[in-house]
Motif scaffolding. Sequence first.
Motif, PDB file in Angstrom:
ATOM      1  N   THR A 470       0.834  -1.210   0.000  1.00  0.00           N
ATOM      2  CA  THR A 470       0.000   0.000   0.000  1.00  0.00           C
ATOM      3  C   THR A 470       0.861   1.249   0.000  1.00  0.00           C
ATOM      4  N   GLN A 471       1.962   1.229   0.770  1.00  0.00           N
ATOM      5  CA  GLN A 471       2.867   2.374   0.794  1.00  0.00           C
ATOM      6  C   GLN A 471       3.444   2.640  -0.595  1.00  0.00           C
ATOM      7  N   ALA A 472       3.760   1.585  -1.320  1.00  0.00           N
ATOM      8  CA  ALA A 472       4.276   1.746  -2.682  1.00  0.00           C
ATOM      9  C   ALA A 472       3.244   2.450  -3.561  1.00  0.00           C
ATOM     10  N   GLY A 473       1.969   2.045  -3.445  1.00  0.00           N
ATOM     11  CA  GLY A 473       0.920   2.661  -4.242  1.00  0.00           C
ATOM     12  C   GLY A 473       0.701   4.120  -3.887  1.00  0.00           C
ATOM     13  N   VAL A 474       0.738   4.452  -2.600  1.00  0.00           N
ATOM     14  CA  VAL A 474       0.570   5.840  -2.160  1.00  0.00           C
ATOM     15  C   VAL A 474       1.699   6.707  -2.715  1.00  0.00           C
ATOM     16  N   PHE A 475       2.919   6.188  -2.674  1.00  0.00           N
ATOM     17  CA  PHE A 475       4.064   6.959  -3.167  1.00  0.00           C
ATOM     18  C   PHE A 475       3.914   7.262  -4.658  1.00  0.00           C
ATOM     19  N   VAL A 476       3.519   6.259  -5.443  1.00  0.00           N
ATOM     20  CA  VAL A 476       3.331   6.464  -6.882  1.00  0.00           C
ATOM     21  C   VAL A 476       2.243   7.499  -7.139  1.00  0.00           C
ATOM     22  N   ALA A 477       1.158   7.435  -6.373  1.00  0.00           N
ATOM     23  CA  ALA A 477       0.054   8.384  -6.564  1.00  0.00           C
ATOM     24  C   ALA A 477       0.504   9.817  -6.321  1.00  0.00           C
ATOM     25  N   ILE A 478       1.328  10.020  -5.287  1.00  0.00           N
ATOM     26  CA  ILE A 478       1.786  11.380  -4.990  1.00  0.00           C
ATOM     27  C   ILE A 478       2.793  11.856  -6.027  1.00  0.00           C
ATOM     28  N   MET A 479       3.664  10.967  -6.488  1.00  0.00           N
ATOM     29  CA  MET A 479       4.600  11.366  -7.540  1.00  0.00           C
ATOM     30  C   MET A 479       3.862  11.735  -8.828  1.00  0.00           C
ATOM     31  N   ALA A 480       2.705  11.104  -9.055  1.00  0.00           N
ATOM     32  CA  ALA A 480       1.914  11.401 -10.258  1.00  0.00           C
ATOM     33  C   ALA A 480       1.395  12.838 -10.255  1.00  0.00           C
ATOM     34  N   LEU A 481       1.326  13.461  -9.063  1.00  0.00           N
ATOM     35  CA  LEU A 481       0.875  14.848  -8.989  1.00  0.00           C
ATOM     36  C   LEU A 481       1.856  15.806  -9.672  1.00  0.00           C
ATOM     37  N   ALA A 482       3.092  15.344  -9.883  1.00  0.00           N
ATOM     38  CA  ALA A 482       4.080  16.188 -10.556  1.00  0.00           C
ATOM     39  C   ALA A 482       3.824  16.291 -12.058  1.00  0.00           C
ATOM     40  N   ILE A 483       3.039  15.376 -12.612  1.00  0.00           N
ATOM     41  CA  ILE A 483       2.822  15.365 -14.067  1.00  0.00           C
ATOM     42  C   ILE A 483       2.156  16.652 -14.551  1.00  0.00           C
ATOM     43  N   PRO A 484       1.019  17.090 -13.955  1.00  0.00           N
ATOM     44  CA  PRO A 484       0.444  18.352 -14.426  1.00  0.00           C
ATOM     45  C   PRO A 484       1.350  19.554 -14.179  1.00  0.00           C
TER      46      PRO A 484
END
Length: 503
Positions: A470-484
């Motif tokens: 779950t921690q891995a998934g949360v980290f990816v989700a937050i890094m995805a915020l850098a895309i926009p």
Amino acid sequence: MHLKALKELDRSEGTVRIRQSGDGALVLVPQPSPNDPNDPLRWPLWKKHTAFGAVCAFTFLTNYGISGLAPAFGVLAQEFHKSPGEVADLLLWPLLVLGIFNFFWVPIANYFGKRPVFIFASLLLFLTFIWGARAQTFRSLLWSNIISAFAGSSTEALGAAIVNDLYFLHERGTKLSIYMNFIAGGNTIGPLICGFVAENVGWRWHKGVAAIATGITFATVVFLVPETQFTRNLDAGGSALSDSEAEKGVPVTTEVAQKTFWQELSLTVGMSPGTNIFELFVRPFPLIVYPAVLFAFLGYAVSLAWVVAINIMAPFILEAPPYLWGTSLIGLINLAGFLGNVFGSVIGGWCVDRYSDWRARKNNGVFEPEMRLFLLILPALIVPAGCLVFGYGVGRSLHWTALFFGFGMISLGLVAVPIIGMTYVSDCYFPVASDALLLVNGLKNIVAFGFVYGVVPWVTGSGYVNAFGTQAGVFVAIMALAIPLALYGARIRHRTSQWRIIL
């Protein structure tokens, strides 16, 4: 109460020229004062590096003295008859204090100056480490750690702000990477050393060594670190100095007198008595609506939380079967954390600075802050993989090397992500960078505290595989915020620079 927009303070909105369009010569941003040799940007290199080095040492020793005690948690549990959860309070509550009191120290420093804050805080840290070394009860040791965190919290945001005081835009990433390595290094080298110290001469000597080193740092701050706070006009004209002239501190024709050594030791140089101190305490909070600040805070929070969780759990994981490690060996897992920090600092600092400069050259010498974000792809891939490796390693009782590599991969994010995030914030919102970085550093500790407070029950209930997955998934989700931000950052900066939210 008059609210200003960032546009009124800096018309560039973060988009600046760092290379001449013709010959590609480096342009210094911000411009050093053409008529004041006391401008920290004009200081000679030895003076800059001494001030920077003292700040790095102070922040390293804060984490060294507090978090470094982790390998001795098993010993402390036996000595003071405490459960693992109770011993974890030695790290949990200081983590919260490190975050909350950023909101105290930064406004105080903005009003009285950074120098008096660092002198007082380094002296207090020195005294609390002596207290910790002599503590006879668990409660006394806990409170010594909490007061140490109160003193050490002064460097979290102010240290990053001092990088902006002393160095130019093209140097920020590399210098901030060094600073972040010292912060993270206290959390990795500290436990690495403490394991051997606690097993051979007792855990009290861990605090004693920290006290001695902090005493030396205090003396350095008193005699060799002048005030770095300096009022400059970001839109000032004047001919630019060359890179080599500014870095060597070459004298210029000036009407402003150079301060003497004793004048530089004054505790009143950085004071702003005409400023409303209440506004200084309030003005950081509206900045959370800036997208770059929000992203930097969340990215730093999850990067820190995962590492602190492992630091708390590792002694109890490695003391139990099938590993059965002694106290000194438990500290060795932090060698993986240290190596991860080093690689993370190279990625987030040197590599990002070089990449941004290359992109600026291709963009006719114009630098866009979003150029720093593209290398986030590396921690976005490596850290989640490390979470899975560590989670499966513990959950399936794999060889200790799985835990070693997993922790190292997670530790890479602890340095790379905040370096990129905080440098991006400084580039976008330079006139209010001190307040913006205060939010990033203060809030990330509070969030990390909340996570770590519940991680042991979570892991106990869900198991290591599910929890770290779950921690891995949360980290990816937050890094995805850098895309926009990476794709539409210039448009976002233009819109947000017109928001009237700055006191």
